[in-house]
Write an enzyme that holds these catalytic residues in place. Structure first.
Site, mmCIF file in Angstrom:
data_model
loop_
_atom_site.group_PDB
_atom_site.id
_atom_site.type_symbol
_atom_site.label_atom_id
_atom_site.label_comp_id
_atom_site.label_asym_id
_atom_site.label_seq_id
_atom_site.Cartn_x
_atom_site.Cartn_y
_atom_site.Cartn_z
ATOM 1 N N ASP A 39 0.822 -1.208 0.000
ATOM 2 C CA ASP A 39 0.000 0.000 0.000
ATOM 3 C C ASP A 39 0.858 1.260 0.000
ATOM 4 O O ASP A 39 0.523 2.279 -0.628
ATOM 5 C CB ASP A 39 -0.944 0.005 1.201
ATOM 6 C CG ASP A 39 -1.998 -1.086 1.092
ATOM 7 O OD1 ASP A 39 -2.574 -1.454 2.135
ATOM 8 O OD2 ASP A 39 -2.236 -1.579 -0.038
ATOM 9 N N SER A 84 -18.393 -25.889 -24.644
ATOM 10 C CA SER A 84 -18.780 -26.458 -23.357
ATOM 11 C C SER A 84 -18.178 -27.857 -23.245
ATOM 12 O O SER A 84 -17.542 -28.352 -24.165
ATOM 13 C CB SER A 84 -20.303 -26.518 -23.240
ATOM 14 O OG SER A 84 -20.835 -27.230 -24.334
ATOM 15 N N GLU A 116 -7.988 -30.741 -13.091
ATOM 16 C CA GLU A 116 -8.064 -29.455 -12.406
ATOM 17 C C GLU A 116 -9.459 -29.259 -11.832
ATOM 18 O O GLU A 116 -10.435 -29.827 -12.353
ATOM 19 C CB GLU A 116 -7.751 -28.317 -13.377
ATOM 20 C CG GLU A 116 -8.699 -28.234 -14.567
ATOM 21 C CD GLU A 116 -8.227 -27.277 -15.643
ATOM 22 O OE1 GLU A 116 -7.355 -27.679 -16.430
ATOM 23 O OE2 GLU A 116 -8.729 -26.155 -15.680
ATOM 24 N N ASP A 120 -16.595 -22.805 -10.271
ATOM 25 C CA ASP A 120 -17.991 -22.408 -10.468
ATOM 26 C C ASP A 120 -18.056 -20.898 -10.519
ATOM 27 O O ASP A 120 -18.414 -20.225 -9.554
ATOM 28 C CB ASP A 120 -18.859 -22.955 -9.334
ATOM 29 C CG ASP A 120 -20.349 -22.806 -9.648
ATOM 30 O OD1 ASP A 120 -21.157 -22.935 -8.718
ATOM 31 O OD2 ASP A 120 -20.683 -22.558 -10.816
ATOM 32 N N TYR A 226 -8.499 -17.283 -12.863
ATOM 33 C CA TYR A 226 -7.635 -18.455 -13.045
ATOM 34 C C TYR A 226 -7.645 -18.837 -14.526
ATOM 35 O O TYR A 226 -8.705 -19.088 -15.098
ATOM 36 C CB TYR A 226 -8.127 -19.639 -12.222
ATOM 37 C CG TYR A 226 -7.975 -19.481 -10.731
ATOM 38 C CD1 TYR A 226 -6.798 -19.866 -10.087
ATOM 39 C CD2 TYR A 226 -8.999 -18.956 -9.952
ATOM 40 C CE1 TYR A 226 -6.656 -19.738 -8.709
ATOM 41 C CE2 TYR A 226 -8.872 -18.814 -8.577
ATOM 42 C CZ TYR A 226 -7.689 -19.204 -7.969
ATOM 43 O OH TYR A 226 -7.542 -19.067 -6.608
ATOM 44 N N LYS A 317 -18.618 -34.278 -12.462
ATOM 45 C CA LYS A 317 -19.388 -33.423 -11.568
ATOM 46 C C LYS A 317 -19.494 -34.038 -10.171
ATOM 47 O O LYS A 317 -19.569 -35.259 -10.011
ATOM 48 C CB LYS A 317 -20.799 -33.189 -12.130
ATOM 49 C CG LYS A 317 -20.817 -32.567 -13.518
ATOM 50 C CD LYS A 317 -20.160 -31.203 -13.568
ATOM 51 C CE LYS A 317 -21.022 -30.111 -12.993
ATOM 52 N NZ LYS A 317 -22.195 -29.796 -13.795
ATOM 53 N N CYS A 411 -54.319 -30.745 -24.254
ATOM 54 C CA CYS A 411 -53.122 -29.898 -24.260
ATOM 55 C C CYS A 411 -53.407 -28.587 -23.538
ATOM 56 O O CYS A 411 -54.402 -27.919 -23.850
ATOM 57 C CB CYS A 411 -52.689 -29.625 -25.698
ATOM 58 S SG CYS A 411 -51.346 -28.421 -25.840
ATOM 59 N N CYS A 414 -53.222 -25.688 -26.563
ATOM 60 C CA CYS A 414 -54.184 -25.574 -27.668
ATOM 61 C C CYS A 414 -55.463 -26.371 -27.447
ATOM 62 O O CYS A 414 -56.401 -26.258 -28.236
ATOM 63 C CB CYS A 414 -53.534 -26.007 -28.977
ATOM 64 S SG CYS A 414 -53.159 -27.775 -29.068
ATOM 65 N N CYS A 429 -48.890 -33.756 -27.353
ATOM 66 C CA CYS A 429 -50.065 -33.046 -27.877
ATOM 67 C C CYS A 429 -50.249 -33.449 -29.334
ATOM 68 O O CYS A 429 -49.288 -33.504 -30.103
ATOM 69 C CB CYS A 429 -49.840 -31.539 -27.771
ATOM 70 S SG CYS A 429 -50.942 -30.555 -28.798
ATOM 71 N N CYS A 435 -50.554 -26.175 -32.688
ATOM 72 C CA CYS A 435 -50.319 -25.889 -31.272
ATOM 73 C C CYS A 435 -49.323 -24.753 -31.153
ATOM 74 O O CYS A 435 -48.208 -24.833 -31.683
ATOM 75 C CB CYS A 435 -49.795 -27.132 -30.557
ATOM 76 S SG CYS A 435 -49.451 -26.866 -28.812
#
Length: 777
Positions: A39, A84, A116, A120, A226, A317, A411, A414, A429, A435
């Site tokens: 600082d 992903s 690794e 999250d 990271y 997971k 449904c 509709c 449906c 629909c």
């Protein structure tokens, strides 16, 4: 008197010292001095820069305080998509992943992986040019993100300038921004004291902080970054391994998670996983699993990608958190294909830091299996970003007035009848294209980039066209007039003309893309292409019986049933006829695949009929093949099975012909086999006598560098059409390397190995020679 040169040297010395201390603190986790000393020097540098503004540089620690608020974030197109990962949840699933890696690489022994923690937080991309941070972007949808450069500059573990003597000309780093638990707790204390909204969990706090239009607010938030991968690297030699890449990032001053390990084989991965799971609560940041990546970059390139996920990586997971709450009711949602999904309305409860008020109940069978009733106390499960679901009930807490849950008769969108076939899990449906729930999503899918690619027809415009009752089905799109579109909100004459032109351009599309665009249940792009290649034209596919559909690659029982059901529905057929009437013309050569036709034998038809429910239980495939080799046609088979026809053929056990006779008489199976045989004969007559050999059959090509006249993906598709395998790395088995501009290490390796190299012009000449337009692929 101090001259400007002395002041400049003093400022540079202070910056270097502060940046070095930050590197020691944030990257090496090895603080060099107490915070008070940091600082003190920081204040000294800040005072010096305030007195001499010309001394301020982009990498100064004082430049992390934020800037004036933005009106909005600019969009960023990711040059390399941010993909992903596929997930595994059980040890056996991980072993299956490892087995697939071995099979695809055709290697023995343990494979080296990088393991690794799966942070999250919020995935971002950092772009450095000549060592300087020039852009930061959120992941967004993987293709397009938001420019958050000003906010990212406030994060102390994001270096504004890379360290070291060998700096890349261009480096794109991918990583995760998280908020440590201690900082999150203090932030919420400040929020509460100021009478402001508190955050549900560190991930939400991190995401909200990064998306502040006022970066001065971001600067006050305790965020950390990271790094976990590189997307682009120019100007320095690419490392051979993922672990080597992480070490390179560390040397450049980027923070890499200290828990990262290189593991040899699946058993070491499991040891790492269970070790991290045990210390999960002791970490100062949230994780929801572990990520495994094949360490060798050459092997990563060989393994490639499937859909939007790499084959060489997976996320393991952690077990989800569970909470108790009360089921207040059930809503039934109708999806794009008409499938009804029950959604639990819950008494709101916090699960893993997220308030959950709705959860999936999957289907009516699952509700009945678990004996869940309205009013029950239930257990809610949530794993990371996985949709919360009800996993069980607590019977001892059931109230006396708990209500049984049943399928609705009509449904909810509709009012059409609800149909659930024998043995079917999903109820649907019957409204089809009338629909509203199916109508909008079917049109949006049809217009999407990977389907008909109708430029300018986005989700909001589809909603507006449906709301104004200008379209009701996908065929109505091609009946639109420019003046109708121009009258919509935020549309004008030019936009309307552009849309009509885009619709006209989309009328000629490959048969495979057209089939995918129809939104047939379970039919993805690859299966749609296989159907087109095998049958050769749309009319034949519309008439194809499930017995023949089962011979198409990647088509199993459920897919065959879905295709048959789609084309058996009169409303769907009417829409297709409407498209054809508006001159939508799926492009194909009209020839079925010779290889496909060769599989349409009587043996195949009998085995497929058995899979589809023909009562041939106890008659093995070998016996069916023996019957097919003896009788050749359905007519001969029927005659052979007729009462009084005599003994079984040689190699067929006693009683088989009696069972076959009964099976042919049930459920119209004789006629169904005759229909399949007739179409197989029709296909045989249209198929080429033998499959044409492709000019690059058996060759392995590698693409490198930047292509100017078409993309590398288009070049890859063109080479595959010519029969070549397109690999990601150069080896002694490579037949040819096609090198565009700025080709790097692959070109050098090809030259070292003596592999033949061609340029873009030669590649284009090859495509032209064989009538391939790569730009149209």
């Amino acid at each position: 008197m101090t001259n400007n040169n002395d002041l400049s040297q003093k400022a540079q010395s202070l910056r270097d010292q502060l940046n070095d201390w930050s590197y020691r603190y944030y990257v090496l986790d090895d603080p060099a001095v107490p915070d008070a000393e940091y600082d003190r020097l920081y204040r000294e540098l800040k005072a010096l820069e305030e007195a001499n503004p010309e001394l301020v540089t982009a990498d100064s620690p004082t430049q992390r305080v934020g800037d004036v608020p933005l009106d909005a974030f600019d969009q960023v197109q990711h040059e390399v998509p941010m993909l992903s990962l596929d997930n595994v949840f059980e040890d056996d699933e991980l072993r299956a992943f490892d087995k697939r890696i071995h099979e695809r690489l055709d290697v023995a022994g343990d494979i080296a992986y990088v393991a690794e923690p799966k942070l999250d937080g919020l995935a971002i991309s950092l772009l450095y040019e000549n060592g300087e941070l020039v852009r930061a972007a959120t992941r967004g949808d993987g293709q397009t993100g938001e420019n958050i450069t000003t906010n990212a500059r406030t994060i102390r573990s994001v270096p504004l300038m890379l360290r070291g003597d060998t700096i890349p000309a261009r480096l794109e780093v991918r990583g995760e921004v998280v908020m440590p638990h201690a900082g999150f707790a203090k932030l919420n204390e400040r929020q509460e004291a100021a009478g402001q909204k508190v955050f549900a969990n560190p991930r939400n706090a991190a995401a909200g902080s990064l998306r502040q239009l006022d970066s001065r607010i971001t600067a006050e938030r305790p965020l950390e970054f990271y790094a976990y991968s590189m997307a682009q690297l120019e100007g320095v030699e690419e490392p051979e391994t993922h672990s080597g890449m992480l070490e390179m990032l560390r040397q450049w001053g980027l923070r890499v998670n200290p828990e990262v390990r290189v593991c040899s084989g699946v058993d070491e991965l499991l040891v790492f996983y269970h070790g991290i799971l045990d210390k999960r609560d002791k970490l100062d940041y949230d994780i929801d699993g572990v990520v495994y990546k094949v360490d060798s970059f050459d092997w990563q390139r060989d393994l490639g990608f499937v859909s939007r996920a790499p084959r060489w990586a997976t996320a393991h997971k952690f077990p989800a958190q569970e909470e108790l709450t009360v089921l207040n009711g059930v809503d039934w949602q109708v999806g794009r294909t008409g499938a009804l999904t029950p959604v639990a309305r819950l008494e709101p409860v916090s699960v893993g830091g997220v308030t959950v008020s709705n959860a999936t109940l999957h289907n009516i069978d699952e509700i009945q299996r678990l004996d869940i009733r309205v009013g029950d106390t239930v257990v809610v499960y949530r794993a990371g970003d996985v949709i919360p679901k009800v996993v069980r009930t607590i019977p001892e807490r059931r109230p006396a007035d708990a209500e049984t849950i049943s399928l609705p008769a009509n449904c909810p969108v509709c009012g059409s009848d609800i149909l659930r076939g024998d043995g079917e899990v999903v109820a649907r449906c019957t409204g089809g294209l009338i629909c509203g729930a199916q109508q909008r999503e079917a049109i949006k899918h049809f217009a999407s980039r990977r389907a008909m690619d109708i430029d300018g027809l986005g989700d909001k415009l589809v909603d507006a066209l449906v709301d104004q009752e200008l379209i009701a089905t996908i065929a109505d799109l091609y009946r639109l007039k420019a003046e109708q579109v121009a009258g919509l909100e935020r549309m004008g004459e030019k936009s309307a003309d552009n849309l009509i032109a885009a619709l006209e351009d989309s009328k000629k599309v490959s048969l495979g893309r057209f089939l995918f665009a129809l939104g047939i249940l379970q039919i993805g792009e690859e299966t749609a292409k296989n159907l087109a290649d095998c049958f050769g034209d749309l009319d034949t596919i519309r008439r194809a019986p499930p017995i023949l559909l089962l011979a198409v690659p990647d088509v199993g029982m459920e897919v065959a049933k879905a295709i048959g059901a789609f084309f058996a529905e009169a409303d769907n057929e009417a829409v297709i006829d409407g498209l054809l009437a508006e001159r939508v013309s799926p492009q194909s050569d009209g020839q079925p695949s010779a290889g496909f036709v060769s599989t349409l034998t009587l043996a195949h038809m009998l085995k497929s009929a058995k899979r589809l429910g023909m009562n041939l239980e106890g008659i093995g495939d070998k016996s069916l093949e023996t019957l097919a080799s003896h009788y050749k046609t359905v007519a001969e088979l029927v005659a052979g099975a007729a009462e009084g026809a005599g003994a079984e053929p040689k190699g067929v056990r006693s009683g088989v012909m009696l069972q076959l006779r009964k099976a042919l008489a049930e459920d119209n199976w004789q006629a169904r086999l005759e229909q399949a045989e007739a179409m197989a004969a029709e296909l045989q007559a249209r198929a080429p006598e033998q499959a044409e050999s492709k000019p690059l059959e058996g060759q392995t090509w590698v693409l490198t560098g930047t292509l100017e006249q078409f993309t590398r993906d288009q070049a890859k598709k063109g080479l595959q059409q010519l029969g070549a395998k397109v690999a990601g790395s150069v080896s002694k088995n490579t037949s040819m390397v096609a090198a565009g501009a700025s080709a790097g290490s692959k070109l050098a390796k090809a030259e070292a190995l003596g592999v033949e190299v061609c340029d873009e012009a030669a590649l284009l000449s090859l495509f032209n020679e064989h009538g391939i337009d790569p730009g149209a692929l």
